[in-house]
Design a protein around this motif. Structure first.
Motif, PDB file in Angstrom:
ATOM      1  N   ILE A 155       3.357  11.262  -3.878  1.00 19.92           N
ATOM      2  CA  ILE A 155       2.027  11.883  -3.944  1.00 19.92           C
ATOM      3  C   ILE A 155       1.836  12.934  -2.851  1.00 19.92           C
ATOM      4  O   ILE A 155       1.133  13.924  -3.057  1.00 19.92           O
ATOM      5  N   CYS A 179       2.908   6.463  -2.063  1.00 18.42           N
ATOM      6  CA  CYS A 179       1.475   6.733  -1.931  1.00 18.42           C
ATOM      7  C   CYS A 179       1.175   7.646  -0.748  1.00 18.42           C
ATOM      8  O   CYS A 179       1.950   7.732   0.204  1.00 18.42           O
ATOM      9  N   VAL A 210      -4.206   7.898  -1.875  1.00 18.34           N
ATOM     10  CA  VAL A 210      -3.808   6.862  -2.841  1.00 18.34           C
ATOM     11  C   VAL A 210      -3.183   5.707  -2.068  1.00 18.34           C
ATOM     12  O   VAL A 210      -2.288   5.932  -1.245  1.00 18.34           O
ATOM     13  N   GLU A 211      -3.636   4.473  -2.303  1.00 14.92           N
ATOM     14  CA  GLU A 211      -2.982   3.300  -1.712  1.00 14.92           C
ATOM     15  C   GLU A 211      -2.780   2.229  -2.780  1.00 14.92           C
ATOM     16  O   GLU A 211      -3.610   2.062  -3.685  1.00 14.92           O
ATOM     17  N   GLY A 212      -1.675   1.484  -2.642  1.00 15.74           N
ATOM     18  CA  GLY A 212      -1.237   0.558  -3.676  1.00 15.74           C
ATOM     19  C   GLY A 212      -2.179  -0.604  -3.944  1.00 15.74           C
ATOM     20  O   GLY A 212      -2.176  -1.160  -5.043  1.00 15.74           O
ATOM     21  N   THR A 250      -8.600   5.304  -1.830  1.00 18.59           N
ATOM     22  CA  THR A 250      -8.048   6.041  -2.977  1.00 18.59           C
ATOM     23  C   THR A 250      -9.137   6.955  -3.535  1.00 18.59           C
ATOM     24  O   THR A 250     -10.171   6.480  -3.999  1.00 18.59           O
ATOM     25  N   ASP A 291       0.773  -1.242   0.000  1.00 21.47           N
ATOM     26  CA  ASP A 291       0.000   0.000   0.000  1.00 21.47           C
ATOM     27  C   ASP A 291       0.803   1.289   0.000  1.00 21.47           C
ATOM     28  O   ASP A 291       0.357   2.295  -0.538  1.00 21.47           O
ATOM     29  N   SER A 335       4.876   5.437   4.368  1.00 24.65           N
ATOM     30  CA  SER A 335       5.220   6.151   3.131  1.00 24.65           C
ATOM     31  C   SER A 335       6.524   6.930   3.283  1.00 24.65           C
ATOM     32  O   SER A 335       7.342   6.980   2.358  1.00 24.65           O
ATOM     33  N   SER A 369       3.684   2.117  -1.360  1.00 27.80           N
ATOM     34  CA  SER A 369       4.365   2.498  -2.595  1.00 27.80           C
ATOM     35  C   SER A 369       4.009   1.513  -3.694  1.00 27.80           C
ATOM     36  O   SER A 369       3.573   0.392  -3.418  1.00 27.80           O
ATOM     37  N   ILE A 383      -2.379  10.534 -10.191  1.00 24.52           N
ATOM     38  CA  ILE A 383      -1.717   9.361 -10.794  1.00 24.52           C
ATOM     39  C   ILE A 383      -1.797   9.461 -12.318  1.00 24.52           C
ATOM     40  O   ILE A 383      -0.812   9.241 -13.029  1.00 24.52           O
TER      41      ILE A 383
END
Length: 418
Positions: free
Chosen positions: A193, A162, A205-207, A226, A150, A173, A152, A234
């Motif tokens: 971000i 992220c 934003v999360e991976g 997100t 999540d 992060s 990155s 993005i």
């Protein structure tokens, strides 16, 4: 882990996994009580010793098939550089509003500091205000860091840091940014971000919401973790890389239940032509939109409503056969197994995936679709040669790990795929 640097490169969800980033769950996972489990983003507290035994199976399989990097090892190496150490500590002091602890942290050895940044730092109570706060930690433990997916994401040759939806995960992060920015281990472009958004609170934003379907196609979930503002950023960055046509497909997600927190809890790739889907959301009609965005030469030229993920991908030449999480027969089974990350698969090569053993109806459905079911232990003990199997599901035990709210894809951050 050898010392040579690798170039980050992820152009798909299923290309052979060559390098991956993991974080072995440690005391931080137990540094909570039922009273503060919700703040830690857990619905229950874990038994760490069992969770670690389960995680050993994931780690063991990946060690056989890929180059494995450990967050804590990389962080310790970063902290051996005094300039990088000071930059990270100053940033944590500022972002987490604990400037009074900076001098103490700077005096710690790299190994001890790495441990504290992950496991948490108890508060030094010397004022009435601190005493009355009923807060045990000055730096909260990173309860969720074993979900390395999540904080990155690697998209092509770009590492994206992220901007997490919850402040309790922000330090994840910051640590990932320090690791990538150091350039000690990886060659890549880096964008953050937090920095691009000027720390705008509406940007999240999360991976787990980002799937790299092809070098020119991103699939992104828009839900509780997100935001649309995050997706716009993005897309802006995605527009800048390369030229020609690119495509972004956005899938709206329900805000609840919590098992829908990321897109990869309802949709993951199994092979170049197969995907695991949670049928009620992905294949049935629902109020949640799928939006298609077309990019040409660095600009968004079209945004339109699209008839679902599978239909959108088919139009772009990615024709996927869906396999139903929980099996086709029973919506109860679908719901129960989705709750325990039954749709959350990690591909280590095309058609070779890792899953929890507990989701038996999902595994039966995969078996019907030509996947051989093998245990992680048998792979680790070399009873199976993965190179000779065409399609397989490698199962890891999962009684405790799923309580944290994720599966094998959530627990792994691919750095390089062939």
């Amino acid at each position: 882990m050898t010392e040579s640097k690798i170039t980050l490169n992820v152009q798909s969800e299923v290309g052979k996994l060559e390098a991956v980033l993991l974080h072995y769950p440690g005391p931080e996972v137990e540094n909570m009580t039922p009273r503060n489990a919700e703040r830690a983003l857990y619905s229950d507290i874990l038994n760490l010793s069992i969770a670690q035994k389960e995680y050993d199976q994931l780690h063991g399989v990946l060690s056989k098939t890929s180059r494995v990097y450990e967050v804590s090892d990389l962080l310790t190496k970063v902290l051996e550089n005094d300039i990088l150490k000071e930059q990270l500590i100053q940033k944590i002091g500022e972002m987490e509003q604990v400037p009074g602890y900076i001098d103490y942290l700077m005096k710690l050895s790299p190994r001890n500091l790495s441990k504290i940044l992950i496991e948490g730092l108890p508060i030094n109570i010397n004022t009435l205000t601190d005493y009355l706060r009923e807060e045990y930690y000055a730096l909260k433990p990173l309860y969720n860091f074993y979900f390395t997916r999540d904080a990155s994401v690697v998209i092509g040759n770009n590492a994206m840091v992220c901007k997490m939806a919850n402040s309790v995960r922000m330090r994840e992060s910051l640590i990932m940014n320090a690791i990538f920015k150091s350039r000690l281990f990886f060659d890549s472009n880096l964008f953050n971000i937090y920095d691009i958004s000027d720390n705008n609170p509406s940007v999240k934003v999360e991976g787990g919401d980002i799937l790299v379907i092809r070098d020119d196609i991103l699939l992104i979930g828009n839900g509780s973790r997100t935001s649309s503002q995050g997706i716009d950023l993005i897309v802006e960055e995605f527009c800048k890389t390369g030229s020609g046509k690119k495509h972004v497909i956005v899938q709206q997600l329900p805000e609840s239940p919590e098992s829908f927190i990321h897109l990869d809890m309802v949709f993951t790739m199994l092979d170049t032509n197969t995907a695991m889907v949670y049928k009620p959301l992905i294949m049935n009609s629902s109020p949640y939109q799928t939006v298609y965005m077309q990019i040409e030469d660095g600009k968004v030229v079209k945004i339109s409503s699209s008839g679902g993920i599978l239909n959108s991908l088919r139009k772009l030449g990615v024709d996927l056969e869906p396999v139903v999480c929980g099996g086709k027969a029973d919506e109860w089974d679908q719901e129960r197994e989705q709750w325990h990350s039954g749709a959350n698969f990690l591909a280590i090569a095309p058609g070779k995936v890792i899953s929890y053993a507990r989701n038996i109806h999902t595994l039966e459905e995969l078996s019907k679709n030509g996947f051989e079911i093998v245990t992680a232990q048998d792979v680790i003990n070399e009873k199976y040669n993965l190179d000779t199997l065409s399609k397989c599901v490698i199962t890891i035990e999962g009684s405790e790990l799923p309580r944290g709210g994720g599966g094998p894809r959530c627990m792994t951050m691919p750095l390089r795929r062939s």
